[in-house]
Design a protein around this motif. Structure first.
Motif, PDB file in Angstrom:
ATOM      1  N   ALA A 141       0.827  -1.222   0.000  1.00 41.77           N
ATOM      2  CA  ALA A 141       0.000   0.000   0.000  1.00 41.77           C
ATOM      3  C   ALA A 141       0.856   1.264   0.000  1.00 41.77           C
ATOM      4  O   ALA A 141       0.570   2.231   0.701  1.00 41.77           O
ATOM      5  CB  ALA A 141      -0.957   0.004   1.191  1.00 41.77           C
ATOM      6  N   ILE A 142       1.918   1.262  -0.813  1.00 47.24           N
ATOM      7  CA  ILE A 142       2.814   2.416  -0.925  1.00 47.24           C
ATOM      8  C   ILE A 142       2.445   3.196  -2.191  1.00 47.24           C
ATOM      9  O   ILE A 142       2.523   2.660  -3.297  1.00 47.24           O
ATOM     10  CB  ILE A 142       4.289   1.968  -0.998  1.00 47.24           C
ATOM     11  CG1 ILE A 142       4.669   1.221   0.282  1.00 47.24           C
ATOM     12  CG2 ILE A 142       5.207   3.170  -1.221  1.00 47.24           C
ATOM     13  CD1 ILE A 142       6.044   0.587   0.235  1.00 47.24           C
ATOM     14  N   PRO A 143       2.031   4.456  -2.045  1.00 52.15           N
ATOM     15  CA  PRO A 143       1.624   5.244  -3.213  1.00 52.15           C
ATOM     16  C   PRO A 143       2.811   5.896  -3.908  1.00 52.15           C
ATOM     17  O   PRO A 143       3.937   5.876  -3.396  1.00 52.15           O
ATOM     18  CB  PRO A 143       0.714   6.308  -2.594  1.00 52.15           C
ATOM     19  CG  PRO A 143       1.337   6.552  -1.245  1.00 52.15           C
ATOM     20  CD  PRO A 143       1.870   5.202  -0.786  1.00 52.15           C
ATOM     21  N   LEU A 144       2.543   6.469  -5.073  1.00 53.38           N
ATOM     22  CA  LEU A 144       3.549   7.288  -5.756  1.00 53.38           C
ATOM     23  C   LEU A 144       2.842   8.388  -6.523  1.00 53.38           C
ATOM     24  O   LEU A 144       1.617   8.368  -6.680  1.00 53.38           O
ATOM     25  CB  LEU A 144       4.446   6.440  -6.664  1.00 53.38           C
ATOM     26  CG  LEU A 144       3.849   5.696  -7.853  1.00 53.38           C
ATOM     27  CD1 LEU A 144       3.758   6.590  -9.087  1.00 53.38           C
ATOM     28  CD2 LEU A 144       4.668   4.471  -8.194  1.00 53.38           C
ATOM     29  N   ASP A 145       3.620   9.345  -6.997  1.00 47.75           N
ATOM     30  CA  ASP A 145       3.087  10.499  -7.708  1.00 47.75           C
ATOM     31  C   ASP A 145       2.969  10.161  -9.196  1.00 47.75           C
ATOM     32  O   ASP A 145       3.971  10.108  -9.912  1.00 47.75           O
ATOM     33  CB  ASP A 145       4.023  11.702  -7.496  1.00 47.75           C
ATOM     34  CG  ASP A 145       3.464  13.000  -8.046  1.00 47.75           C
ATOM     35  OD1 ASP A 145       2.633  12.953  -8.965  1.00 47.75           O
ATOM     36  OD2 ASP A 145       3.882  14.067  -7.559  1.00 47.75           O
ATOM     37  N   TYR A 146       1.724   9.968  -9.663  1.00 48.48           N
ATOM     38  CA  TYR A 146       1.533   9.606 -11.068  1.00 48.48           C
ATOM     39  C   TYR A 146       1.662  10.805 -11.995  1.00 48.48           C
ATOM     40  O   TYR A 146       1.951  10.633 -13.190  1.00 48.48           O
ATOM     41  CB  TYR A 146       0.196   8.886 -11.249  1.00 48.48           C
ATOM     42  CG  TYR A 146       0.331   7.412 -10.952  1.00 48.48           C
ATOM     43  CD1 TYR A 146       0.639   6.508 -11.964  1.00 48.48           C
ATOM     44  CD2 TYR A 146       0.215   6.929  -9.657  1.00 48.48           C
ATOM     45  CE1 TYR A 146       0.809   5.153 -11.689  1.00 48.48           C
ATOM     46  CE2 TYR A 146       0.382   5.577  -9.376  1.00 48.48           C
ATOM     47  CZ  TYR A 146       0.681   4.699 -10.400  1.00 48.48           C
ATOM     48  OH  TYR A 146       0.873   3.356 -10.133  1.00 48.48           O
ATOM     49  N   ASP A 147       1.475  12.013 -11.484  1.00 43.44           N
ATOM     50  CA  ASP A 147       1.762  13.192 -12.307  1.00 43.44           C
ATOM     51  C   ASP A 147       3.243  13.224 -12.660  1.00 43.44           C
ATOM     52  O   ASP A 147       3.624  13.500 -13.798  1.00 43.44           O
ATOM     53  CB  ASP A 147       1.389  14.475 -11.562  1.00 43.44           C
ATOM     54  CG  ASP A 147      -0.112  14.657 -11.436  1.00 43.44           C
ATOM     55  OD1 ASP A 147      -0.850  14.155 -12.298  1.00 43.44           O
ATOM     56  OD2 ASP A 147      -0.549  15.303 -10.463  1.00 43.44           O
ATOM     57  N   GLN A 148       4.092  12.940 -11.669  1.00 42.48           N
ATOM     58  CA  GLN A 148       5.533  12.917 -11.918  1.00 42.48           C
ATOM     59  C   GLN A 148       5.912  11.729 -12.797  1.00 42.48           C
ATOM     60  O   GLN A 148       6.762  11.846 -13.686  1.00 42.48           O
ATOM     61  CB  GLN A 148       6.306  12.842 -10.603  1.00 42.48           C
ATOM     62  CG  GLN A 148       7.819  12.823 -10.778  1.00 42.48           C
ATOM     63  CD  GLN A 148       8.350  14.080 -11.439  1.00 42.48           C
ATOM     64  OE1 GLN A 148       8.054  15.200 -10.990  1.00 42.48           O
ATOM     65  NE2 GLN A 148       9.115  13.929 -12.501  1.00 42.48           N
ATOM     66  N   LEU A 149       5.275  10.588 -12.570  1.00 41.51           N
ATOM     67  CA  LEU A 149       5.608   9.410 -13.372  1.00 41.51           C
ATOM     68  C   LEU A 149       5.320   9.650 -14.847  1.00 41.51           C
ATOM     69  O   LEU A 149       6.127   9.270 -15.715  1.00 41.51           O
ATOM     70  CB  LEU A 149       4.836   8.189 -12.882  1.00 41.51           C
ATOM     71  CG  LEU A 149       5.120   6.892 -13.654  1.00 41.51           C
ATOM     72  CD1 LEU A 149       6.592   6.479 -13.513  1.00 41.51           C
ATOM     73  CD2 LEU A 149       4.202   5.761 -13.182  1.00 41.51           C
ATOM     74  N   VAL A 150       4.204  10.289 -15.156  1.00 43.08           N
ATOM     75  CA  VAL A 150       3.887  10.521 -16.563  1.00 43.08           C
ATOM     76  C   VAL A 150       4.891  11.486 -17.183  1.00 43.08           C
ATOM     77  O   VAL A 150       5.263  11.348 -18.358  1.00 43.08           O
ATOM     78  CB  VAL A 150       2.430  11.023 -16.728  1.00 43.08           C
ATOM     79  CG1 VAL A 150       2.281  12.488 -16.389  1.00 43.08           C
ATOM     80  CG2 VAL A 150       1.924  10.761 -18.139  1.00 43.08           C
TER      81      VAL A 150
END
Length: 228
Positions: free
Chosen positions: A155-164
């Motif tokens: 359940a560790i999130p990440l920044d999908y704005d940054q990933l894209v």
């Protein structure tokens, strides 16, 4: 209630669509009341996952979820969004907490995974290196699928704005080095991760302005220059 002026109405009409991973979120990063505490509908996440391993634009089920504007051309922006959407569909599956979190770049998220002590450090390091040393977006996405599955398990999130943004730059050698550098600095940081997360937000402005493509090349901290 007053009607908006023509200028205000035009500004609203031209506002870019919100990426899917933020579609059900409020400004504070929590779910909107419409989805309650369970997050996006499971059928929507299933649509996103149906694009895993498939070229951008080739899966009809994903067409309604694209926010990138295009005149029919397969642009790097659309390819990047497609990849992020499919990974988000995998990441958010069966998770009640949002798996998109602003300011947590991929390296920082993987560092938290390493710190969870649920996996052998050497094995995880090899998987991270295998992803970081790819040189094409499809190869990177293939490697990231397993890592995102592990993030979901903890359940560790990440920044999908940054990933894209990172995916959009991956096909350009010099910018790819900068992305690798940020991931490496966050992944190998010891102690608090807040500084690494903040550097992601600061660097994203330079990414979008093209600053990372100019000046002195950043060192490639991945330890290799060719990928799978």
């Amino acid at each position: 209630m007053t009607n908006p002026s023509p200028a205000e109405a035009e500004s609203t009409e031209r506002r870019p669509p919100v990426p899917y991973w933020r579609h059900h979120l409020r400004a504070d990063g929590t779910w909107k009341p419409l989805v309650g505490k369970n997050g996006p509908p499971g059928e929507e996440l299933a649509d996103l996952r149906s694009g895993l391993g498939q070229p951008a634009g080739s899966v009809i089920a994903l067409w309604p979820y694209y926010a990138t504007e295009t005149d029919g051309d397969l642009t790097p922006e659309l390819v990047a969004e497609h990849g992020a959407l499919t990974l988000y569909g995998l990441h958010q599956q069966s998770q009640k907490r949002p798996m998109h979190k602003k300011g947590v770049n991929l390296g920082a998220a993987l560092r938290r995974l390493r710190d969870s002590e649920k996996f052998l450090d050497n094995a995880l390091d090899r998987r991270v290196e295998a992803a970081a040393t790819t040189t094409s977006v499809p190869a990177l996405l293939y490697r990231l699928r397993g890592l995102v599955t592990q993030l979901r398990g903890q359940a560790i999130p990440l920044d999908y704005d940054q990933l894209v943004r990172d995916l959009r730059q991956w096909s350009q050698a010099e910018r790819r080095q900068w992305v690798r550098r940020r991931w490496a600095l966050a992944y190998y940081t010891r102690g608090e991760q807040n500084g690494a997360d903040q550097s992601t937000a600061d660097q994203s402005k330079a990414d979008d302005s093209g600053a990372t493509g100019a000046g002195t090349s950043a060192p490639d901290t991945s330890g290799a220059s060719s990928g799978t």
